[in-house]
Design an enzyme around this catalytic site. Sequence first.
Site, PDB file in Angstrom:
ATOM      1  N   SER A 246     -59.678 -65.850 -15.333  1.00  0.00           N
ATOM      2  CA  SER A 246     -58.295 -66.108 -15.740  1.00  0.00           C
ATOM      3  C   SER A 246     -57.676 -67.265 -14.969  1.00  0.00           C
ATOM      4  O   SER A 246     -56.915 -68.056 -15.543  1.00  0.00           O
ATOM      5  CB  SER A 246     -57.455 -64.842 -15.542  1.00  0.00           C
ATOM      6  OG  SER A 246     -58.006 -63.755 -16.250  1.00  0.00           O
ATOM      7  N   HIS A 304     -53.532 -66.361 -11.067  1.00  0.00           N
ATOM      8  CA  HIS A 304     -53.038 -66.973 -12.301  1.00  0.00           C
ATOM      9  C   HIS A 304     -52.067 -68.111 -11.987  1.00  0.00           C
ATOM     10  O   HIS A 304     -52.159 -69.199 -12.570  1.00  0.00           O
ATOM     11  CB  HIS A 304     -52.328 -65.915 -13.148  1.00  0.00           C
ATOM     12  CG  HIS A 304     -53.250 -64.881 -13.701  1.00  0.00           C
ATOM     13  ND1 HIS A 304     -52.818 -63.872 -14.534  1.00  0.00           N
ATOM     14  CD2 HIS A 304     -54.582 -64.682 -13.537  1.00  0.00           C
ATOM     15  CE1 HIS A 304     -53.838 -63.112 -14.860  1.00  0.00           C
ATOM     16  NE2 HIS A 304     -54.917 -63.579 -14.265  1.00  0.00           N
TER      17      HIS A 304
END
Length: 351
Positions: A246, A304
């Site tokens: 991610s 992230h």
Amino acid sequence: MNRWRLSPQQQNCGFKKAARKPDGVHEPAPRDLRPKDPPGPSDLVLKEPAPLRRPWPSGPYRDFRQLLKPLVFTVGFSGCSFGGAALWQYESLKSRVQSYFDQVQADWLDRLRPKKRGDLRREMNQWWNSLSEGQRTVTGIIALNVLVFCCWRIPSLQRTMIQYFTADPASKTRCLPMLFSSFSHISFFHLAANMYVLWSFSSSAVSMFGREQFVAVYLSAGVVSSFFSFVSKIASGRFGPSLGASGAIMSVLAAVCTQSPESKLAIIFLPMFTFSAGNALKAIMALDTAGLILGWKFFDHAAHLGGALFGAWYVLFGHELIWKNREPFVKLWHDFRTRGGGGGGGGAGAV
């Protein structure tokens, strides 16, 4: 991305169980139960002083010195990624003309070859040629992620997978997992969602960066996002392993959205609702910032956010600072190759 609250250091700070006495060795009896006669040599037990034990820490265990090696690894690996990408591009340009003639020859021979119905190789070649350059580039990345996902299903590899394919600043192995964890998924849904997003943005990202630069950005983003995760875990004291692509994918998404903020995006399940890429990036970064501040534990919001910041920074500043200043390094490589070829040619002429 489950997290363990206590680090291995904290788990090892408790009192240890008393060592078991070997057979045949007995503790001296209490004073009121001892016989009047002095005990024999076999009844004596010699004891060493107990080792000093560290008390249980009252707060989160924070040691920012643990970030030194990850920081050096992040800078060094990112530099090697961009340097290798520059040399890769140089060698690709040299061999592009020869590859073109080889492809023409292969197509000509393929036309002369008798056609077989259902030829799997021919169908695979047609499918591969129908893909964009970005899709062909990320196919290898997706294949590596699927391979690592399958390795998680092998019981004999569990210990190795946990050690090298999960990133945790409390682990003894810190540097290599920063890279390997960005190719690691345990949940099939997690793998499928990440690979779908990567596939969706691959064409735009590779057309913007080029194949070689894209790979360097992706690999560097995976390590940078892991480093942001390490900083957050040590600062908050919430240690635990993280894994997944991610962070690197967020960097690709942020780079595309920063370069083309007016592009229209849509959610796969709600295609009727569209929104601009710039607004989507702002919303995602705001969500990750809130999760980081509020301590949400389902996702690694620090990774992230770190990946998104790296992608936006690279489009705004990094491309000018890093990629456009690669010419001196490539020139050194060109001179090295030229001297090597010239030296070899001179030696052959003398003989």
